[in-house]
Write a protein that holds these residues in place. Structure first.
Motif, mmCIF file in Angstrom:
data_model
loop_
_atom_site.group_PDB
_atom_site.id
_atom_site.type_symbol
_atom_site.label_atom_id
_atom_site.label_comp_id
_atom_site.label_asym_id
_atom_site.label_seq_id
_atom_site.Cartn_x
_atom_site.Cartn_y
_atom_site.Cartn_z
ATOM 1 N N HIS A 1 0.798 -1.217 0.000
ATOM 2 C CA HIS A 1 0.000 0.000 0.000
ATOM 3 C C HIS A 1 0.835 1.273 0.000
ATOM 4 O O HIS A 1 0.289 2.363 0.015
ATOM 5 C CB HIS A 1 -0.943 0.007 1.206
ATOM 6 N N ILE A 2 2.151 1.149 0.018
ATOM 7 C CA ILE A 2 3.009 2.329 -0.001
ATOM 8 C C ILE A 2 3.204 2.748 -1.450
ATOM 9 O O ILE A 2 3.865 2.065 -2.215
ATOM 10 C CB ILE A 2 4.366 2.055 0.673
ATOM 11 N N THR A 3 2.598 3.871 -1.787
ATOM 12 C CA THR A 3 2.760 4.431 -3.128
ATOM 13 C C THR A 3 3.026 5.925 -2.985
ATOM 14 O O THR A 3 2.811 6.514 -1.927
ATOM 15 C CB THR A 3 1.494 4.230 -3.993
ATOM 16 N N TYR A 4 3.485 6.513 -4.079
ATOM 17 C CA TYR A 4 3.733 7.950 -4.056
ATOM 18 C C TYR A 4 2.438 8.699 -3.742
ATOM 19 O O TYR A 4 2.404 9.544 -2.851
ATOM 20 C CB TYR A 4 4.315 8.411 -5.393
ATOM 21 N N ASN A 5 1.377 8.387 -4.491
ATOM 22 C CA ASN A 5 0.132 9.150 -4.359
ATOM 23 C C ASN A 5 -0.543 8.974 -3.006
ATOM 24 O O ASN A 5 -1.077 9.929 -2.446
ATOM 25 C CB ASN A 5 -0.839 8.789 -5.481
ATOM 26 N N THR B 1 0.907 7.624 -0.041
ATOM 27 C CA THR B 1 1.728 7.698 1.155
ATOM 28 C C THR B 1 2.719 8.856 1.149
ATOM 29 O O THR B 1 2.785 9.627 2.107
ATOM 30 C CB THR B 1 2.510 6.366 1.337
ATOM 31 N N ILE B 2 3.488 8.974 0.078
ATOM 32 C CA ILE B 2 4.602 9.927 0.054
ATOM 33 C C ILE B 2 4.128 11.343 -0.232
ATOM 34 O O ILE B 2 4.550 12.293 0.446
ATOM 35 C CB ILE B 2 5.665 9.483 -0.979
ATOM 36 N N LYS B 3 3.259 11.508 -1.188
ATOM 37 C CA LYS B 3 2.782 12.840 -1.547
ATOM 38 C C LYS B 3 2.174 13.586 -0.356
ATOM 39 O O LYS B 3 2.496 14.757 -0.141
ATOM 40 C CB LYS B 3 1.785 12.736 -2.707
ATOM 41 N N PRO B 4 1.312 12.957 0.453
ATOM 42 C CA PRO B 4 0.777 13.682 1.628
ATOM 43 C C PRO B 4 1.866 14.129 2.610
ATOM 44 O O PRO B 4 1.772 15.213 3.183
ATOM 45 C CB PRO B 4 -0.165 12.669 2.277
ATOM 46 N N ILE B 5 2.899 13.319 2.792
ATOM 47 C CA ILE B 5 4.000 13.705 3.684
ATOM 48 C C ILE B 5 4.708 14.933 3.129
ATOM 49 O O ILE B 5 4.982 15.893 3.852
ATOM 50 C CB ILE B 5 5.000 12.539 3.872
ATOM 51 N N LEU B 6 4.993 14.903 1.835
ATOM 52 C CA LEU B 6 5.691 16.024 1.204
ATOM 53 C C LEU B 6 4.830 17.280 1.186
ATOM 54 O O LEU B 6 5.332 18.385 1.419
ATOM 55 C CB LEU B 6 6.116 15.653 -0.216
ATOM 56 N N GLU B 7 3.543 17.128 0.922
ATOM 57 C CA GLU B 7 2.650 18.287 0.904
ATOM 58 C C GLU B 7 2.577 18.946 2.284
ATOM 59 O O GLU B 7 2.513 20.161 2.391
ATOM 60 C CB GLU B 7 1.259 17.884 0.427
ATOM 61 N N GLN B 8 2.602 18.154 3.310
ATOM 62 C CA GLN B 8 2.505 18.680 4.670
ATOM 63 C C GLN B 8 3.815 19.312 5.141
ATOM 64 O O GLN B 8 3.795 20.263 5.916
ATOM 65 C CB GLN B 8 2.088 17.571 5.625
ATOM 66 N N ASN B 9 4.949 18.794 4.667
ATOM 67 C CA ASN B 9 6.229 19.209 5.231
ATOM 68 C C ASN B 9 7.183 19.921 4.279
ATOM 69 O O ASN B 9 8.075 20.622 4.753
ATOM 70 C CB ASN B 9 6.960 17.981 5.804
ATOM 71 N N CYS B 10 7.044 19.737 2.957
ATOM 72 C CA CYS B 10 8.092 20.179 2.045
ATOM 73 C C CYS B 10 7.637 21.172 0.968
ATOM 74 O O CYS B 10 8.418 22.031 0.554
ATOM 75 C CB CYS B 10 8.698 18.968 1.340
#
Length: 121
Positions: A40-44, A46-55
């Motif tokens: 279930h780890i995908t860019y859309n 898992t990763i994108k929400p982390i980056l949107e919140q922090n980066c």
């Protein structure tokens, strides 16, 4: 023969009650967040929400215009492949990112898992 019926009846009733009692375990809500499995780890997701919140506040061409840009899958994948993404979230040199508040350990682990899974989109 009549004496056997009450005993058999009691045995059957107690067996049924024991089965009913043991067959139901209520689900207790978990207080911890549910961590996604590797599938279930995908860019859309898992990763994108982390980056949107922090980066994204800084690493976006329309805001502070700070390189590298982390606005889409291709840009993030490029930084992950080059090793820049991992080094900037784990290392303090030249500067640990994000500078205001480092990522949570769980967020770093998810990014590392995503990289180890070869960047699923």
């Amino acid at each position: 023969m009549k004496k056997k019926y009450p005993i058999i009846f009691l045995i059957i009733v107690s067996m049924l009650l024991a089965c009913v009692k043991n067959s139901y375990d209520p689900i207790k809500p978990s207080t911890s967040s549910i961590e996604p499995t590797n599938e279930h780890i995908t860019y859309n997701k898992t990763i994108k929400p982390i980056l949107e919140q922090n980066c994204i506040a800084c690493h976006h061409p329309q805001t502070l215009n700070v390189l590298p840009f982390l606005t889409n899958y291709e840009e993030v994948k490029f930084e992950a492949e080059s090793g820049t993404l991992v080094s900037t979230i784990f290392d303090a040199y030249p500067r640990l990112m994000p500078p205001s508040k480092p990522l949570e350990t769980s967020e770093k682990e998810l990014i590392t898992k995503w990289i180890n899974l070869y960047y699923p989109k």
